[in-house]
Each structure stands twice: as C-alpha cells, then as structure tokens.
Design a protein around this motif. Structure first.
Motif, short mmCIF file in Angstrom:
data_model
loop_
_atom_site.label_atom_id
_atom_site.label_comp_id
_atom_site.label_asym_id
_atom_site.label_seq_id
_atom_site.Cartn_x
_atom_site.Cartn_y
_atom_site.Cartn_z
N GLN A 22 20.47 67.46 8.09
CA GLN A 22 19.78 67.53 9.54
C GLN A 22 20.75 66.88 10.52
O GLN A 22 21.61 65.92 10.47
CB GLN A 22 18.60 66.74 9.69
N GLY A 23 21.01 67.50 11.76
CA GLY A 23 21.87 66.88 12.63
C GLY A 23 21.51 67.40 14.14
O GLY A 23 20.81 68.71 14.02
N GLY A 24 22.14 67.03 15.12
CA GLY A 24 21.93 67.60 16.52
C GLY A 24 22.38 69.04 16.43
O GLY A 24 21.57 69.99 17.11
N ILE A 25 23.62 69.25 16.06
CA ILE A 25 24.10 70.80 15.92
C ILE A 25 24.63 71.11 14.66
O ILE A 25 24.97 70.08 13.78
CB ILE A 25 25.15 71.06 17.25
N HIS A 32 21.35 74.74 16.71
CA HIS A 32 20.60 73.40 16.18
C HIS A 32 20.71 73.03 14.76
O HIS A 32 20.96 74.08 14.20
CB HIS A 32 19.29 73.48 16.85
#
Length: 456
Positions: free
Chosen positions: A15-18, A90
C-alpha cells in the motif's frame, strides 16, 4: 524483443499513496490511449508532448476504475530511449494490478526482470557499469552505499576506465605501427614514457581493486557472526544492535543452541547477524551441534564480533576463539565494563585488529561498535563519490587488466621485444573493454540482469 511494448508496475508492492505502471516501446502512446482518458476533452494522448503530464481516468472494458496522472516521454529522451508513458494511479496492489492487466489487454506485453534497464543499455542510454549501478542504487541500505551507486550511475567508473583505455589504445596503435610497418619510419616509443603510462594505469587499477572490499560492504552488507562462550553477552549484543529483544537472554548457560539470524543497519553498513551457541565443552548432543555450527559460522563470516566476559578470567574457550580469529576481520568486544574487570585485554589483543570495552546492555556502546566495525572493514576511508568497482564481474575484469599491464612492465624490464609488450597490452585493453561492457556477450548481459526486479 525490443520491438514490443512492455508494461509493469515500477513501484514497490504494498500500500502507498501512488503506484506507477510504466509502458515502454513503439506503441506506448497507443496502449496508453486505450486505458487512459484525459479529464480535459481538448487534450489527447496522441498529441501529448514529451516531458508533459495529463490528469484523467483509467478505464478497462468501458469501466473507469481509478483516476490519476499520465507522464509522457518521447523517444529518444526517456530512460529506455523509447517512447515511455508512466501511469500514476492510487497505491495498492489491486488497482495497480488491474491497470497492468488493462495495458496488456490493450496490446502491451508483460515486462521481464530488468527489461527497462536492459533496453536502456541496448539503446545506448546506459553503459553496462551504469546498468549494474541501477540495481545497486535500488538495494542500497545506507547513504554511502547509495552515493557509491549514484557515482557509478553518473558514469564515474566508466569515465575513469575510458580515459585509461584511450591512453593505452594510443600507445598500442603506436606500437603496432612501429612493429608492422618498419618501412614507414615510425618513431619508436620512448621506453620511459611507455613505462610511465603502463605504471600509472596499473596503479589506478590497483586502487580500484584495493577499494573493492569496503565498497562491496557498503553496497551489499556483510555476514557477521557473533561468537563467544556462554553468558558472555552475545544475545544481549544482538538485541542491542537489532533495537529490540530478538534473542532470549537468561543467566542459564547454553540458552542459545542454534544460530539466530537478524539483519540490522549499523550506521552505513547492513549486518546480517548470526548469534551463535556459546562455545564450551558439553555432553549434550544438541548443544554440541549448535557449537559446531558456531565454529562454521565463524569460518564463513565476513565480519566476526568476538564477545568476551570482562568480569571473568580468560578461559580455554576464550583462547581458542582468539586463536581462530587471528588474521580474520574480527573485532574483540570486552563486555560487562560496568563490572570489576578481571580479563586482561593484552592477552587477546595480538589476535585482533581492534579491541573495545563495552557494555552490551547500554545503548552508549552501539556507536563505539559502529566506529570499530567501520574502521575494521575500511568503510570509513571510502570516498562515496569516487569511481569504484561493483560486483565480481567488474573485479575480475579489473584484475585481468592490471595483471596484463604488470606483465607488460615485466617484459620491458626483462628486455623483451615490443611485439611481446604489445600482446600484453592487447590483453589489458580487452579486459578493460570487458569491464565497461563494450565486449559484453549476451551471456554476460543476462548474468547482470538476473538480480534485477520486474519494473526496473
């Protein structure tokens, strides 16, 4: 398969911002047009200029599933030298995987490990040494290791080798003309000038070879065995370096019976720690097997942290440990400096390059150990911005080139003819070309890219 257009996730999983999905190849814009719709109806993917960005939505089979940004790079002004489009969606595995699936359905092929960098190499955007530096930079755990990789990526090693190669090529051309065309009255090379150039090149390679070990430690880390007799403080040391209670610590001798592994970052160096069973005589077959593994780890390790109980007299096991550490990259840690001392460091000092008094329970001992390790392995003397060798392939080529130059110098001293010297110089030039990748075969290139990750 350079004519194909490839797609892969270029960012790390999780998971990450982008997340970034990269397209590269002749149909990158066409594939992007099929999966990305600009928010501004007046803008089109086909009309996007290089080094520009568009905001829009990502769609598959008529369903829009995310919004994000598309970055455009026109050939040859891109990382790979091809048309490249980077799609930023995303972060999260589900969205990124779906975007890759949409790109593949739109005509792209899945990228293989390191295929983007391989294309950059084949398209002349990077040399082989720079391509190797890409993976070093990705895997760097410390600032110095990253700086070394960045220097190589910027071409520091390639420039250094190329300068020497050009000088030797000019000398070799002169030698060849003098040997092969005597009727042309080619002037003979001045022996002093020839020796000066060969010596300078050999010494420069000597410096690169000598600095390889410390540079490799900064880039790749080092396997480190923690050894000592029971209750000397080995597991306490492991917990200190790890920053948490990784190993069980009790007053009972023989608590650690097998090798406990933990990777830690000690300053600029990544240590792959192996906490071993305490060294002592025992009738317990399980503990005896653990001790046998302890000695084996000591022999295999690139760094040894030998722990001694400073509050106890030197034992036979301590003396045997010191003896086995002689001539090895070993740091002696006299533990329990908070207690009245009984062990005389002078008794073991001849077997070690450095002896430090510490308390493995105290955080204040960590910087002392960090400094001792960096001095022992020579990482404190590395210029992170200088040219350096990376990997066994580069090291082997540098050694071959250096040895060939030394042979040429020996031939001069022994009075051999210039044709013999020329043969040695041919060998040196071939090895330098192997180092930089100018003579790299497909097998060598495949070997370099075996450790690359998909998406890079």
């Amino acid at each position: 398969m350079q004519h194909s257009t490839i797609a892969a996730i270029a960012t790390a999983p999780g998971q990450g911002g982008i997340a970034v999905v990269r397209l590269s190849g002749p149909e990158s814009y066409l594939v992007a047009e099929r999966v990305f719709t600009p928010a501004n109806p007046k803008k089109t993917v086909a009309g996007a200029k290089g080094y520009t960005a568009l905001f829009g939505r990502f769609c598959q089979a008529g369903e829009c599933f995310d919004e994000g940004v598309a970055l455009f790079f026109r050939a040859p002004h891109s990382y790979t030298g091809e048309d490249v489009v980077e799609l930023s969606c995303h972060g999260g595995d589900a969205v990124a995987r779906r975007l890759v699936e949409a790109c593949i359905q739109a005509g792209a092929a899945p990228a293989g490990p390191g295929e983007y960098t391989r294309r950059a190499l084949l398209n002349g955007k990077l040399s082989l040494t720079q391509a190797e530096a890409v993976m070093d930079l990705i895997s760097a755990g410390g600032r110095q290791g990253a700086a070394l990789a960045n220097a190589a990526l910027s071409g520091a090693l390639a420039r250094k080798i190329e300068a020497r190669r050009q000088a030797l090529t000019a000398l070799q051309a002169h030698l060849t003309a003098w040997v092969d065309f005597p009727e042309e009255d080619v002037p003979a090379l001045e022996q002093d000038h020839l020796k000066e150039e060969l010596t300078a090149a050999a010494e420069e390679l000597d410096g690169l070879i000598a600095g390889y070990g410390a540079g490799a430690v900064l880039r790749e880390g080092v396997d480190c065995a923690i050894v000592g007799r029971p209750n000397a403080g080995k597991s306490t040391l492991l917990n200190l370096l790890a920053g948490f209670d990784r190993a069980i610590v009790t007053p009972v001798a023989g608590t650690t019976r097998d090798v406990v592994e933990q990777s830690v970052q000690l300053g600029e160096i990544r240590l792959n720690l192996f906490d071993t069973a305490g060294l002592r005589q025992t009738e317990d077959p399980i503990e005896a097997e653990g001790i046998r593994r302890s000695w084996r780890k000591l022999e295999e390790a690139g760094l040894i942290l030998a722990v001694f109980d400073g509050a106890e007299d030197l034992s036979d096991e301590d003396r045997e440990l010191a003896r086995r550490c002689a001539g090895r990259p070993a740091l002696a840690l006299i533990n329990k400096e908070d207690k009245p001392p009984r062990l005389d460091p002078a008794e073991i000092a001849p077997c070690f390059q450095k002896v430090i008094s510490v308390s493995c329970k105290e955080e204040s001992s960590r910087p002392l150990i960090e400094q001792g390790v960096s001095e022992l392995l020579g990482t404190n003397r590395v210029d992170p911005h200088a040219a350096s060798l990376s990997g066994q392939r580069q090291l082997a080529a540098a050694v071959r080139a250096r040895d060939a130059l030394r042979e040429a110098l020996s031939a001069i001293e022994m009075g051999f003819g210039l044709d013999a010297i020329s043969v040695c110089m041919d060998d040196a030039l071939a090895a330098l070309c192997d180092l930089t990748g100018e003579n790299a075969s497909e097998a060598v290139i495949n070997e370099v890219f075996e450790r690359f990750c998909v998406g890079k």
